[in-house]
Design a protein around this motif. Structure first.
Motif, PDB file in Angstrom:
ATOM      1  N   ASP A 354       2.292   3.857   5.547  1.00 14.57           N
ATOM      2  CA  ASP A 354       1.858   4.876   6.501  1.00 14.57           C
ATOM      3  C   ASP A 354       0.996   4.271   7.622  1.00 14.57           C
ATOM      4  OD1 ASP A 354       1.225   7.297   7.595  1.00 14.57           O
ATOM      5  OD2 ASP A 354       0.282   8.114   5.795  1.00 14.57           O
ATOM      6  N   ARG A 433      -3.289  18.134   2.605  1.00 13.70           N
ATOM      7  CA  ARG A 433      -3.501  16.797   3.165  1.00 13.70           C
ATOM      8  C   ARG A 433      -3.314  16.835   4.693  1.00 13.70           C
ATOM      9  NH1 ARG A 433      -0.698  10.984   3.217  1.00 13.70           N
ATOM     10  NH2 ARG A 433      -2.437   9.730   2.548  1.00 13.70           N
ATOM     11  N   LYS A 467      10.679   3.779   2.008  1.00  6.87           N
ATOM     12  CA  LYS A 467       9.837   4.545   1.071  1.00  6.87           C
ATOM     13  C   LYS A 467       9.708   5.941   1.667  1.00  6.87           C
ATOM     14  CE  LYS A 467       5.110   4.700  -0.829  1.00  6.87           C
ATOM     15  NZ  LYS A 467       3.801   4.007  -0.888  1.00  6.87           N
ATOM     16  N   CYS A 514       8.999   8.980  -3.303  1.00  2.00           N
ATOM     17  CA  CYS A 514       7.551   9.041  -3.505  1.00  2.00           C
ATOM     18  C   CYS A 514       7.083  10.420  -3.070  1.00  2.00           C
ATOM     19  CB  CYS A 514       6.894   7.954  -2.660  1.00  2.00           C
ATOM     20  SG  CYS A 514       5.100   8.028  -2.607  1.00  2.00           S
ATOM     21  N   GLY A 517       2.000  10.228  -4.675  1.00  2.00           N
ATOM     22  CA  GLY A 517       2.027   9.807  -6.067  1.00  2.00           C
ATOM     23  C   GLY A 517       3.366  10.205  -6.644  1.00  2.00           C
ATOM     24  N   TRP A 533       8.291   6.416  -7.333  1.00  2.00           N
ATOM     25  CA  TRP A 533       6.884   6.038  -7.421  1.00  2.00           C
ATOM     26  C   TRP A 533       6.231   6.929  -8.469  1.00  2.00           C
ATOM     27  CZ3 TRP A 533       4.013   2.197  -6.819  1.00  2.00           C
ATOM     28  CH2 TRP A 533       2.646   2.277  -6.552  1.00  2.00           C
TER      29      TRP A 533
HETATM   30  C1  DGJ Z   1       0.992   8.878  -0.755  1.00  2.00           C
HETATM   31  C2  DGJ Z   1       1.700   7.781  -1.480  1.00  2.00           C
HETATM   32  O1  DGJ Z   1       1.757   8.077  -2.850  1.00  2.00           O
HETATM   33  C3  DGJ Z   1       0.999   6.456  -1.221  1.00  2.00           C
HETATM   34  O2  DGJ Z   1       1.633   5.433  -1.941  1.00  2.00           O
HETATM   35  C4  DGJ Z   1       0.984   6.167   0.248  1.00  2.00           C
HETATM   36  O3  DGJ Z   1       2.278   5.906   0.716  1.00  2.00           O
HETATM   37  C5  DGJ Z   1       0.353   7.327   1.012  1.00  2.00           C
HETATM   38  N1  DGJ Z   1       0.962   8.572   0.665  1.00  2.00           N
HETATM   39  C6  DGJ Z   1       0.473   7.111   2.494  1.00  2.00           C
HETATM   40  O4  DGJ Z   1       0.034   8.185   3.206  1.00  2.00           O
END
Ligand code: DGJ
Length: 724
Positions: A354, A433, A467, A514, A517, A533
């Motif tokens: 990110d 968020r 990702k 992902c 988390g 992830w």
């Molecule tokens: C949440 C993900 O789980 C992290 O690994 C990371 O990529 C952040 N977001 C980035 O904003």
């Protein structure tokens, strides 16, 4: 009158017909459905396959399945509103306002659907209405896995309204039922809990909109007659292939049989179905094992590798990610240094996380820029193309993080397309968020999301990894363009349409699933993603549990296990825990001591040798971290000529782990002889394991091995190879 006539016709037809048994079999399991004298479809057996199929005919009468006030207890797909007294699988209001359904058997067919796969379809129809349900069962013979889903259609004069549309309606018979389910939150995903089911209903569900997981996980294990055991006993493990709201209902009926209803959560999701259109539910994926949870996991893993996860039989890239190391604070030259670090370490790929985009609203924290997928000129003046080139020059591939379903209110995208955002017109915006969710039920948004990824690849054909993140839930569920009660369903369908298109154009690119988390780990999305992830919590002490729990359903090849600085553990312990799946790093390589760097460089080479067994082997969870001082898992190759054993100290009390009996191995050939060699040792460390001895598989499985785990050797990796 019209109603009576129709009923008579159906009854006459049914009464004349002999009972029809429909067995849905795999090599070791059977679900046997029977059309009763009234034409209703009932479950008469679900469990181990009988050796003689003719004996399924004996079942009614021996088991208490079909008695009492309602003959629908064991209905294979329980209709609402007619004679059923129990929780329905399907509920609808017909075009004329009638709120009831009856379903009678029309026809069925079982046909091959690929090597080792059969597809059984059973058509049911309401005798009063042109309303049909097809039950579909795809049975994977060798893996003992069944995918079960339904298709609903009608040709009534006007639209009908579907209030409930389960994927599966299972029926089990046992003395006792123990349900293991999983709950959690950010950094504490998939915590198991086991409970004995009592009369009435236990409901598990989620209403997060964009993702199934986080608070509750879309998976369960039902153990019959005893709490779940790892290598013995009858269990049914199930998981819904759906990335949105789900609902599982476990209802113990008056005859102490268990009804399981699984599907999309009907909450706020009454679906209007036009005549002539199909409504297809996602699949419940389940396996029945008479070898405990271990047997169930191995079946699901094989199925996932053979039939579900892209390149399930292929390889994976090791990588260095920059999220933990830099968060949003990086620039071009820092990244180029990190590429070199990746090369020095010996990984295949560098993954830029990110923070690389946004100009009017630079993405320097999580409160701005999301949605504006142009390189941030201050951080990356020469653009992504330059980074791809520089990575290549450094000797690593280049991958990138995206979160294309989401938007920060502080973004050009939000300003330009406020109607693309899921929000209620008369309520204050609610953010999770600092971000909101784009309305993926809108085809224009689908095209935009597809374009984000397609543009990246078009401009940077050498981009080697994606990702795909998803950090927000849906608040204020409302679509500016679609009936609001369709949003939760159509959001996920919209996502799958985008992913389908992307996979058609980019079939082989590795992609990580992902979601802030591990909030989106399900086999609906894993049709498109090579890996997932599990959690932002990368402390190895926690990952031992988190990875263990995901391993009930998902194979090691798909589990992204990154070595980070969470928890300040020795590098060897972190590496040994991460090696139980797809290994990655998220550290500042320059901060490693010379010893730790040398260890890591060697570990990556060792991993190259071990990963075929870890990725493709059978998993045996030898000792649970929940009930043992030493947790241990073993991967055994299909040919049983290689195995890798991991053992970890999970208790820091005095002498914990010492003076314990040997760890018994599993899955080896009793008659083969094996050598045992410790690997992943710190530079200069001596192993107490004698690698000159050979043992029979029989010895290793009857007596076992002592990996010598103690407070000075908190983790041990043993390579077990057939002696030649
Ligand atoms: C949440 C993900 O789980 C992290 O690994 C990371 O990529 C952040 N977001 C980035 O904003």
């Amino acid at each position: 009158m019209r109603f009576l006539l129709a009923l008579l016709v159906v009854a006459t037809v049914s009464a004349a017909a002999a009972p029809i048994d429909i067995p849905i079999e795999t090599n070791r399991t059977a679900l046997v459905l029977r059309v009763d004298a009234d034409g209703h479809l009932m479950t008469v057996h679900h469990g181990k396959r009988l050796q003689q199929a003719a004996e399924y005919g004996r079942l009614p009468g021996i088991t208490h399945l079909n008695e009492g006030y309602s003959e629908y207890y064991n209905s294979a797909y329980t209709p609402a509103g007619s004679r059923s007294l129990l929780e329905p699988a399907v509920q609808a209001t017909h075009a004329d306002g009638n709120p009831s359904i009856d379903l009678v058997y029309m026809r069925h067919e079982t046909k091959p659907a690929g090597a080792g796969v059969t597809l059984t379809t059973i058509s049911l129809k309401d005798p009063q209405y042109p309303f049909e349900v097809t039950l579909n069962f795809r049975a994977y013979q060798n893996e003992d896995v069944v995918e079960s889903w339904s298709t609903i259609r009608h040709s009534e004069k006007k639209d009908i309204r579907l209030q409930k549309y389960a994927s599966a309606n299972l029926y089990l018979s046992a003395h006792q039922y123990y349900l293991t389910h999983y709950h959690g939150n950010w950094a504490s995903e998939v915590r198991p809990e086991e409970t004995a089911l009592t009369a009435g209903m236990k409901v598990l569900d989620s209403k997060l909109g964009t993702r199934a997981q986080m608070l509750q996980s879309p998976m369960f294990v039902l153990s019959l007659n005893q709490p779940a055991q790892e290598e013995q006993g009858d269990v049914l493990a199930g998981t819904l292939a759906w990335s949105g709201n789900f609902q599982f209902q476990f209802e113990l009926d008056p005859y102490h049989n268990l009804r399981v209803l699984a599907g999309i959560n009907p909450y706020a999701s009454e679906y209007t179905l036009e005549p002539g259109r199909d409504f297809t539910t996602p699949a419940l994926i389940y396996t029945y094992s008479d070898q405990g949870t271990g047997g169930a996991s191995r079946s699901l893993h094989r199925w996932a590798r053979n039939h579900r996860i892209p390149q399930g039989k292929g390889d994976r890239l090791t990588l260095l990610n920059n999220w933990e190391a830099t968060q949003f604070n990086f620039d071009e030259s820092r990244l180029v240094d990190l590429f070199n670090d990746g090369k020095k370490l010996g990984v295949d790929l560098f993954l830029l996380d990110d923070g690389w985009f946004g100009n009017t609203f630079p993405r320097n924290s999580d409160n701005a820029g999301l949605g504006d997928w142009q390189e941030n000129k201050a951080k990356l003046p020469h653009g992504l193309g330059y980074l791809v080139q520089k990575a290549e020059a450094a000797g690593v591939k280049f991958g990138i993080w995206i979160e294309p379903e989401m938007v920060n209110p502080k973004s050009e995208l939000y300003t330009k397309h406020p109607d693309w955002v899921i929000k209620l017109p008369n309520r204050p915006d609610a953010v999770f968020r600092n971000q909101q969710v784009l309305d993926l039920s809108n085809p224009k948004v689908q095209a935009f999301v597809y374009g984000v990824v397609d543009n990246l690849f078009t401009k940077n054909p050498k981009l080697a990894y994606i990702k795909w993140d998803c950090n927000a839930v849906i608040y204020n569920a409302y679509s500016a363009v679609n009936p609001t009660s369709h949003l939760y369903v159509d959001y996920v369908r919209g996502l799958y349409q985008v992913l389908e298109r992307l996979r058609a154009k980019y079939p082989t690119v590795p992609m990580m699933l992902c979601s802030g988390g591990g909030a989106r780990v399900d086999y609906g999305a894993l049709k498109y993603f090579t890996e997932y992830w599990p959690s932002d919590n990368t402390s190895p002490a926690e990952r031992l549990f988190i990875q263990y729990n995901y391993s009930m359903f998902f194979p090691a090849i798909a589990s992204c296990n990154h070595i980070t600085d969470w928890g300040n553990f020795p590098i060897k312990f972190r590496t040994d825990v991460a090696m139980m799946g797809k290994l990655g790093y998220d550290i500042v390589v320059n901060n490693l001591s010379a010893n730790d760097l040398a260890f890591s460089q060697q570990a990556l080479k060792t991993y190259e040798r071990l990963k075929p067994v870890i990725y493709q082997g059978d998993l045996f969870r030898l000792q649970s971290p929940y009930t043992n001082d030493i947790a241990s898992v073993l991967y055994v190759s299909e040919k049983q000529d290689k195995a890798v054993l991991f053992a970890y100290l999970v208790n820091s009390r005095f002498k914990a782990g010492s003076e314990l009996p040997p760890i018994r191995l599993r899955g080896l050939q009793p008659g083969k002889r094996y050598t045992v060699q410790e690997t992943n040792l710190m530079p200069g460390a001596k192993s107490p394991i004698n690698n000159t001895l050979t043992y029979s598989g029989d010895f290793l499985m009857t007596i076992g091995l002592n990996p010598v785990v103690n407070d000075r050797r908190t983790s041990v990796v043993l390579e077990i190879s057939e002696a030649l």
